[in-house]
Scaffold this motif. Structure first.
Motif, PDB file in Angstrom:
ATOM      1  N   UNK A  19       0.928  -1.233  -0.025  1.00 61.98           N
ATOM      2  CA  UNK A  19       0.116   0.045  -0.110  1.00 61.98           C
ATOM      3  C   UNK A  19       0.857   1.303   0.140  1.00 61.98           C
ATOM      4  N   UNK A  20       0.746   2.264  -0.946  1.00 63.79           N
ATOM      5  CA  UNK A  20       1.387   3.444  -0.865  1.00 63.79           C
ATOM      6  C   UNK A  20       0.238   4.519  -1.044  1.00 63.79           C
ATOM      7  N   UNK A  21       0.278   5.409  -0.143  1.00 64.95           N
ATOM      8  CA  UNK A  21      -0.561   6.528  -0.032  1.00 64.95           C
ATOM      9  C   UNK A  21      -0.669   7.419  -1.224  1.00 64.95           C
ATOM     10  N   UNK A  22      -1.712   8.253  -1.470  1.00 62.01           N
ATOM     11  CA  UNK A  22      -1.798   8.887  -2.561  1.00 62.01           C
ATOM     12  C   UNK A  22      -0.636  10.016  -2.576  1.00 62.01           C
ATOM     13  N   UNK A  37       4.231  -1.039   3.242  1.00 67.55           N
ATOM     14  CA  UNK A  37       3.270   0.381   3.151  1.00 67.55           C
ATOM     15  C   UNK A  37       4.312   1.419   3.336  1.00 67.55           C
ATOM     16  N   UNK A  38       3.855   2.456   2.429  1.00 67.28           N
ATOM     17  CA  UNK A  38       4.558   4.017   2.565  1.00 67.28           C
ATOM     18  C   UNK A  38       3.550   4.814   2.609  1.00 67.28           C
ATOM     19  N   UNK A  60       6.076   5.470   7.920  1.00 65.25           N
ATOM     20  CA  UNK A  60       4.877   6.326   8.334  1.00 65.25           C
ATOM     21  C   UNK A  60       5.108   7.820   7.917  1.00 65.25           C
ATOM     22  N   UNK A  61       3.946   8.375   7.820  1.00 69.33           N
ATOM     23  CA  UNK A  61       3.711   9.561   7.274  1.00 69.33           C
ATOM     24  C   UNK A  61       4.938  10.780   7.616  1.00 69.33           C
ATOM     25  N   UNK A  62       5.463  11.364   6.501  1.00 73.15           N
ATOM     26  CA  UNK A  62       6.182  12.120   6.535  1.00 73.15           C
ATOM     27  C   UNK A  62       7.722  11.768   6.760  1.00 73.15           C
ATOM     28  N   UNK A 160      -3.495  -2.294   9.063  1.00 72.81           N
ATOM     29  CA  UNK A 160      -4.041  -0.880   8.567  1.00 72.81           C
ATOM     30  C   UNK A 160      -4.107  -0.635   7.128  1.00 72.81           C
ATOM     31  N   UNK A 161      -2.885  -1.083   6.417  1.00 76.38           N
ATOM     32  CA  UNK A 161      -3.007  -0.950   4.884  1.00 76.38           C
ATOM     33  C   UNK A 161      -4.095  -1.531   4.173  1.00 76.38           C
TER      34      UNK A 161
END
Length: 179
Positions: A19-22, A37-38, A60-62, A160-161
């Protein structure tokens, strides 16, 4: 969709059910295993040396994972959790390690299997953190051994992903053919 970018003929590759966020960015010579996941605003940039990531690892984020041409690659094992706003630079992180929010890992450092780098820690260049040790501070120093199961967090991010994948199949990447 995440920004997946080739650089100088090198294209990121990954395994199944990642899973790679937008707004995640993955560039160049990056190889990831299954169920990684990224997350939002994270960058994995293998432009001047390779980045390898095992299975079930989350960025995780950032966070920023990068390399150094002179120093070398970044190797991250399986079941590793890289917390929010972490900088991982040209170093090695072994399986089941946990890197706390806002930590910085500098060139040539090594984080042992099942080790924890505390939130906000600065791990200086070429520092060696042993297996199942907790390090923290600026600069990071040994604090104490980990407790059994203390670094078993990566499985949560695999779950979560899967929730995110169910919500938006456009961000599920099953293999390099999805490019």
């Amino acid at each position: 969709m995440a920004l997946i970018k080739s650089y100088r003929g090198l294209t990121p590759k990954w395994g199944k059910d990642c899973y790679f966020s937008e707004n995640a960015t993955i560039v160049g010579d990056v190889t990831m295993g299954d169920e990684c996941s990224v997350w939002f605003n994270a960058v994995v940039r293998g432009d001047v040396a390779p980045i390898t990531i095992g299975n079930c690892t989350n960025v995780q984020d950032g966070s920023c994972v990068h390399v150094t041409h002179e120093t070398g690659p970044t190797h991250i094992g399986s079941f590793v959790t890289i917390g929010h706003n972490v900088t991982v630079h040209a170093c090695t992180i072994h399986d089941h390690a946990l890197i706390g929010m806002g930590a910085t890992l500098l060139d040539g450092c090594e984080v042992g299997e099942g080790a924890i780098v505390a939130a906000g820690a600065l791990v200086l260049q070429n520092t060696k953190i042993g297996p199942h040790e907790i390090w923290g501070g600026v600069p990071a120093k040994f604090i104490k051994p980990t407790r059994p199961g203390q670094t078993d967090n990566a499985e949560h991010y695999v779950a979560y992903s899967k929730y995110y994948i169910e919500e938006d199949s456009n961000n599920c990447y099953t293999n390099e053919k999805d490019l």
